[in-house]
Scaffold this active site. Structure first.
Site, mmCIF file in Angstrom:
data_model
loop_
_atom_site.group_PDB
_atom_site.id
_atom_site.type_symbol
_atom_site.label_atom_id
_atom_site.label_comp_id
_atom_site.label_asym_id
_atom_site.label_seq_id
_atom_site.Cartn_x
_atom_site.Cartn_y
_atom_site.Cartn_z
ATOM 1 N N ASN A 149 0.656 -1.020 -0.541
ATOM 2 C CA ASN A 149 -0.056 -0.295 0.112
ATOM 3 C C ASN A 149 0.591 1.465 0.596
ATOM 4 O O ASN A 149 0.397 2.218 -0.752
ATOM 5 C CB ASN A 149 -0.848 -0.070 0.870
ATOM 6 C CG ASN A 149 -0.585 -0.093 2.698
ATOM 7 O OD1 ASN A 149 0.663 -0.811 2.884
ATOM 8 N ND2 ASN A 149 -1.197 -0.158 4.232
ATOM 9 N N VAL A 226 -1.785 -9.024 9.777
ATOM 10 C CA VAL A 226 -1.413 -9.815 10.927
ATOM 11 C C VAL A 226 -1.372 -11.132 11.103
ATOM 12 O O VAL A 226 -0.258 -11.652 11.579
ATOM 13 C CB VAL A 226 -2.489 -9.422 12.152
ATOM 14 C CG1 VAL A 226 -2.977 -10.558 13.426
ATOM 15 C CG2 VAL A 226 -2.669 -8.507 12.470
ATOM 16 N N GLU A 244 4.542 -4.217 12.045
ATOM 17 C CA GLU A 244 4.184 -3.090 12.575
ATOM 18 C C GLU A 244 3.448 -3.910 11.085
ATOM 19 O O GLU A 244 2.966 -3.977 9.809
ATOM 20 C CB GLU A 244 4.549 -2.199 11.044
ATOM 21 C CG GLU A 244 6.276 -1.398 11.806
ATOM 22 C CD GLU A 244 5.573 -0.733 12.901
ATOM 23 O OE1 GLU A 244 4.568 -0.267 12.638
ATOM 24 O OE2 GLU A 244 6.771 -0.551 13.642
ATOM 25 N N CYS A 278 -2.724 1.262 7.083
ATOM 26 C CA CYS A 278 -3.091 -0.148 8.113
ATOM 27 C C CYS A 278 -3.510 1.028 9.066
ATOM 28 O O CYS A 278 -4.729 0.850 9.757
ATOM 29 C CB CYS A 278 -1.388 -0.018 8.299
ATOM 30 S SG CYS A 278 -0.357 1.774 8.864
#
Ligand code: NAD
Length: 470
Positions: A149, A226, A244, A278
């Site tokens: 992204n 995740v 992250e 995010c």
């Protein structure tokens, strides 16, 4: 484009097409590396360690500034490539370029500030007569694994601090959008010795996994989902890991908020990069008294967004990374509607585009807001009180960032203290980051911090040297 290993450009038998999500055109192809090539990259990165350790901080800093200068000169060209491979509006790509340049500059500055401290051993029992100091040393080889992204800036957030503190790097760019990162690594390779930066392309589950499991890599710096992050944490063994990961950030709007400001926060937070952020606004928690007015104004502003060719400067909403990703968002929204949520505007898909969508009457247990929905969707959850707002904000496995809109300072401080997130902004949406701030989530949103100085802390080890002067 070819991989970069030990200063040489390397290809593979098999290649993968990188396609423009807007029109499906092939932009370029990249190699699908075999594991032997991944091992070669590991060998070269290890061989190059001494070249950086022997280089002065002054020289490293200047070299990073030179790369920064080259990136600045080629800003427009890089931004165009970024838009072609990610589908984000060109104006957003230019912002990513500006932030990438800033991130590099911060790393060039930080390269000159890596030092230890003197330690008063005489404050401990039997420590009298000792002099001790610490040094911050490089870990060795850092593997940087990054998502699609914000491929360029997020990768620079790993490569630049790693080099600033004298680590060599192996980059595994995102499979969907590797090109901008590969082109950037060419600039680094022109400045630094062979093997300091290596780039390897291929499938995350093979190449990424191989890097994660390798005992010859000292640190994994990962940004992504995740699911992948959890896998990495289980396989990385004793090496250091920074994760992250995803977010499900709340934007809390209390009854005394400046509604226009909060609406602007949602427009910037939920629809930036077609919602693929995010720290995007993923749950809007609004007090009932103002919810109708808030929703009406939000719909009005949302309908002003212009969906179109991402290269067109008037476009404010681009595509998602692929049609498959857009279909996933469509399914999640459709399911929420079946369960009683109401679309106020948007809700339609066309290829890889998904309309900017405002959806009301969302319940905290709907899949749309339980999991991270990576698309341009603004789900409104109505609550009756500040207590309920905080409870809903915390009712998630994620904890990246949060935003609270209110004019009541005691309510603001309660939210700041009680919302479980790495960052809480008051009167600003979660979708805000300066590249020097400590960035990283709580709970399943991650482990460790980035933001050059903080990344350097995670990419160095501390050695104590003690002198017995008795
Ligand atoms: P992803 O987890 O699918 O992929 C990220 C990277 O990991 C890619 O390079 C991929 O090839 C690689 N990978 C895949 N499987 C692997 C494995 N088994 N071992 C090692 N590497 C592997 O994520 P994505 O879809 O590219 O990105 C979107 C996700 O990233 C979202 O959840 C988003 O919230 C998160 N994200 C987090 C931050 C942050 O800073 N917290 C920033 C941007 C994106």
């Amino acid at each position: 484009m070819d991989m970069l290993i030990g200063g040489k450009y390397v290809t593979a038998e098999d290649t993968e097409e990188v396609k423009n999500p807007y029109d499906g055109q092939v932009i370029d192809t990249v190699p699908i590396a075999h594991l032997q090539t991944a091992q070669l990259a590991i060998d070269e990165a290890n061989k190059a360690k001494s070249s950086l350790v022997e280089m002065s901080a002054f020289k490293i800093s200047n070299k990073l500034l030179n790369v920064c200068e080259k990136l600045t000169q080629n800003r427009e060209e890089f931004a165009k490539l970024l838009t072609l491979e990610v589908g984000k509006p060109i104006n957003e790509s230019l912002v990513e370029l500006d932030r990438s340049i800033e991130t590099l500059k911060l790393a060039a500055e930080e390269a000159k500030r890596i030092y230890g401290e003197s330690v008063p051993l005489d404050a401990g029992l039997n420590g009298k007569g000792f002099f001790a100091f610490t040094q911050r040393l490089p870990l060795g080889v850092v593997a940087a694994i990054t998502p699609f992204n914000y491929p360029l800036n997020l990768t620079i957030h790993k490569i630049a601090p790693a080099i600033a503190c004298k680590n060599t790097v192996i980059v595994k760019p995102p499979t969907e959008a590797p090109l901008t990162v590969m082109k950037f690594c060419e600039l680094l390779n022109e400045e630094f010795p062979d093997g300091v930066v290596n780039v390897i392309t291929g499938y995350g589950s093979e190449i990424g996994d191989y890097l994660v499991c390798s005992p010859e890599i000292d640190k994994i710096s990962f940004t992504g989902s995740v699911t992948t992050g959890l896998m990495i944490s289980q396989k990385a063994g004793m090496k250091k890991v920074t994760l992250e990961l995803g977010g499900n950030d709340p934007l809390v709007v209390l009854k005394d908020a400046d509604i226009e400001k909060a609406v602007k926060g949602v427009i910037n937070g939920a629809f930036l990069n077609a919602g693929q952020v995010c720290m995007g606004v993923k749950r809007i928690i609004v007090e009932e008294e103002i919810a109708d007015e808030f929703a009406k104004k939000l719909v009005g502003e949302t309908e002003k967004l212009v969906m179109g060719n991402p290269l067109d400067k008037t476009t404010t909403l681009g595509t998602l990374i692929s049609e498959k990703a857009a279909m996933q968002v469509e399914q999640t929204v459709d399911m929420a509607v079946k369960e009683g949520a109401k679309i106020l505007t948007g809700g339609k898909r066309e290829g890889a585009f998904y309309e900017a969508t405002v959806i009301d009457n969302v319940k905290p247990d709907m899949d749309l807001v339980v999991n991270e929905t990576f698309g341009p969707v603004a789900p409104i959850i109505r609550v009756k009180s500040l207590d309920e707002a905080i409870e809903v904000a915390n009712d998630t496995e994620y904890g990246l960032q949060a935003g609270v809109f209110t004019s009541d300072y005691s309510a603001a401080m309660r939210c700041a203290n009680e919302i479980e997130a790495g960052t809480v902004f008051i009167n600003k949406q979660s979708t805000f980051r300066t590249d020097n701030m400590p960035f990283g989530g709580f709970k399943n949103s991650g482990v460790g911090k980035e933001g050059i100085k903080y990344a350097v802390e995670e990419m160095t080890k501390t050695k104590l040297i003690g002198l017995n002067l008795r």
